[in-house]
Design an enzyme around this catalytic site. Sequence first.
Site, PDB file in Angstrom:
ATOM      1  N   SER A   2      -6.344  -0.895   7.972  1.00 55.39           N
ATOM      2  CA  SER A   2      -6.679  -2.283   8.304  1.00 55.39           C
ATOM      3  C   SER A   2      -6.550  -2.515   9.800  1.00 55.39           C
ATOM      4  O   SER A   2      -7.291  -3.305  10.386  1.00 55.39           O
ATOM      5  CB  SER A   2      -5.745  -3.237   7.567  1.00 55.39           C
ATOM      6  N   LYS A   9      -1.708   8.312   3.406  1.00 57.09           N
ATOM      7  CA  LYS A   9      -1.775   7.995   4.846  1.00 57.09           C
ATOM      8  C   LYS A   9      -0.399   7.535   5.327  1.00 57.09           C
ATOM      9  O   LYS A   9       0.053   7.907   6.382  1.00 57.09           O
ATOM     10  CB  LYS A   9      -2.803   6.900   5.124  1.00 57.09           C
ATOM     11  N   HIS A  67      -8.002   1.471   0.294  1.00 56.96           N
ATOM     12  CA  HIS A  67      -7.379   0.666  -0.779  1.00 56.96           C
ATOM     13  C   HIS A  67      -8.155   0.825  -2.087  1.00 56.96           C
ATOM     14  O   HIS A  67      -7.567   0.924  -3.165  1.00 56.96           O
ATOM     15  CB  HIS A  67      -7.406  -0.826  -0.412  1.00 56.96           C
TER      16      HIS A  67
HETATM   17  N1  LIG Z   1      -7.156   5.573   4.560  1.00 53.85           N
HETATM   18  C1  LIG Z   1      -6.402   5.421   3.477  1.00 53.85           C
HETATM   19  N2  LIG Z   1      -6.487   6.304   2.457  1.00 53.85           N
HETATM   20  C2  LIG Z   1      -5.711   6.168   1.347  1.00 53.85           C
HETATM   21  N3  LIG Z   1      -4.837   5.169   1.171  1.00 53.85           N
HETATM   22  C3  LIG Z   1      -4.708   4.267   2.157  1.00 53.85           C
HETATM   23  C4  LIG Z   1      -5.485   4.333   3.344  1.00 53.85           C
HETATM   24  N4  LIG Z   1      -5.154   3.289   4.126  1.00 53.85           N
HETATM   25  C5  LIG Z   1      -4.205   2.600   3.471  1.00 53.85           C
HETATM   26  N5  LIG Z   1      -3.925   3.179   2.298  1.00 53.85           N
HETATM   27  C6  LIG Z   1      -2.917   2.765   1.332  1.00 53.85           C
HETATM   28  O1  LIG Z   1      -3.164   1.452   0.892  1.00 53.85           O
HETATM   29  C7  LIG Z   1      -1.925   0.827   0.575  1.00 53.85           C
HETATM   30  C8  LIG Z   1      -1.873  -0.488   1.251  1.00 53.85           C
HETATM   31  O2  LIG Z   1      -1.836  -0.280   2.640  1.00 53.85           O
HETATM   32  P1  LIG Z   1      -2.037  -1.402   3.699  1.00 53.85           P
HETATM   33  O3  LIG Z   1      -2.506  -2.640   3.054  1.00 53.85           O
HETATM   34  O4  LIG Z   1      -0.881  -1.453   4.623  1.00 53.85           O
HETATM   35  O5  LIG Z   1      -3.315  -0.847   4.481  1.00 53.85           O
HETATM   36  P2  LIG Z   1      -3.428  -0.048   5.759  1.00 53.85           P
HETATM   37  O6  LIG Z   1      -4.849   0.153   6.015  1.00 53.85           O
HETATM   38  O7  LIG Z   1      -2.508   1.127   5.699  1.00 53.85           O
HETATM   39  O8  LIG Z   1      -2.906  -1.069   6.798  1.00 53.85           O
HETATM   40  P3  LIG Z   1      -2.174  -0.821   8.135  1.00 53.85           P
HETATM   41  O9  LIG Z   1      -3.261  -0.761   9.119  1.00 53.85           O
HETATM   42  O10 LIG Z   1      -1.366  -2.029   8.134  1.00 53.85           O
HETATM   43  O11 LIG Z   1      -1.324   0.390   8.055  1.00 53.85           O
HETATM   44  C9  LIG Z   1      -0.828   1.774   1.050  1.00 53.85           C
HETATM   45  O12 LIG Z   1      -0.346   2.511  -0.071  1.00 53.85           O
HETATM   46  C10 LIG Z   1      -1.563   2.672   2.006  1.00 53.85           C
HETATM   47  O13 LIG Z   1      -0.990   3.956   2.133  1.00 53.85           O
HETATM   48  N1  BAL Z   2       0.714   0.429   5.599  1.00 52.64           N
HETATM   49  C1  BAL Z   2       2.040   0.182   6.134  1.00 52.64           C
HETATM   50  C2  BAL Z   2       2.322  -1.232   6.320  1.00 52.64           C
HETATM   51  C3  BAL Z   2       2.812  -1.577   7.685  1.00 52.64           C
HETATM   52  O1  BAL Z   2       2.447  -0.887   8.651  1.00 52.64           O
HETATM   53  O2  BAL Z   2       3.554  -2.534   7.816  1.00 52.64           O
END
Ligand SMILES: Nc1ncnc2c1ncn2[C@@H]1O[C@H](COP(=O)(O)OP(=O)(O)OP(=O)(O)O)[C@@H](O)[C@H]1O
Ligand code: BAL
EC number: 6.3.2.1
Length: 285
Positions: A186, A149, A37
């Site tokens: 996350s 991602k 993030h």
């Molecule tokens: N490892 C990563 N590298 C780059 N961008 C990321 C990464 N993880 C998440 N993001 C981006 O951060 C933004 C918010 O994502 P989100 O809050 O759903 O986090 P997440 O880690 O992807 O959570 P989840 O585990 O729910 O998929 C999205 O645009 C997602 O693609």
């Molecule tokens: N990063 C995508 C959010 C979801 O899995 O709901």
Amino acid sequence: MVIIEEIAALKTLLQAKRRMGQTIGLVPTMGYLHEGHLSLVDHAKAHADVIVMSIFVNPLQFGPNEDFERYPRDVKRDTALAERAGVDVLFMPSIREMYPQQQWVTVAVTGMSDVLCGKSRPGHFDGVATVVMKLLNIVRPDSAYFGQKDAQQVAIIRQMAVDLNLDVEIVACPIVREPSGLAMSSRNVYLSDAEREAATVLHTSLQRAALLVNAGEKDISRILSQVTEMIQAQPRAQIDYVEVVDAATLQPVEVVAQTSLLALAVYFGKTRLIDNCRLEPSEKE
Ligand SMILES: Nc1ncnc2c1ncn2[C@@H]1O[C@H](COP(=O)(O)OP(=O)(O)OP(=O)(O)O)[C@@H](O)[C@H]1O
Ligand code: BAL
Ligand SMILES: CC(C)(CO)[C@@H](O)C(=O)[O-]
């Protein structure tokens, strides 16, 4: 950093910034922040004057048997991390603020939403597109930043911006990984130590595919079978899908081309992880 929970207050603040000629970059998230993030914030800071980050766990994008209730949340830690990263405005609306009544009108995604993750998460991308559309209308950013991602998500949002004539630049940012190669997410917090270790096979298998393509392999079925075999050799892994598609349209492709995306979703225990990489055949032939 200003923390705002109300849409009206956010609109007023950003209107003033816009009047002063400042550009606005939006980083939408669901919180429980990690380096992935924060890298989006870095990209946003390189392009925009005012960085707005939203943290909102959007109920509309979770299926009835998904993890909406137990999705990790830590407002205090997120606030500190966002401030340290250089976020100017942290928007943390309640569900009531975002959805004060039944949402009669939503964004429907067709075609691009019934493949890859959309197959196992029906309705998910309508929920994502709807909340992102609302955030874009509330913040009216010049640019918005998403992680590669979630490759299907960013492709759909790009298409939404084209199809619905939105005046915003959608920027896809590279995947940030743990030293082990595991893509930051996350949901990694759900993994046991053994599952976390096992999950490194995702990145290793993507790397194997990239090596094959580099060596001249163009046959997608051969690439897919190598990736699948590698993952299946890991007893904790349960494949949801492994596919090669066009990165922009998400439609299946038969031969590797510059625009090909290898995307996968794999369960480790109850936790479903996603990862992907572009397959870029070398120019020389
Ligand atoms: N490892 C990563 N590298 C780059 N961008 C990321 C990464 N993880 C998440 N993001 C981006 O951060 C933004 C918010 O994502 P989100 O809050 O759903 O986090 P997440 O880690 O992807 O959570 P989840 O585990 O729910 O998929 C999205 O645009 C997602 O693609
Ligand atoms: N990063 C995508 C959010 C979801 O899995 O709901
Ligand atoms: C883009 C998003 C913030 C919409 O809820 C979410 O899908 C996410 O965090 O990737």
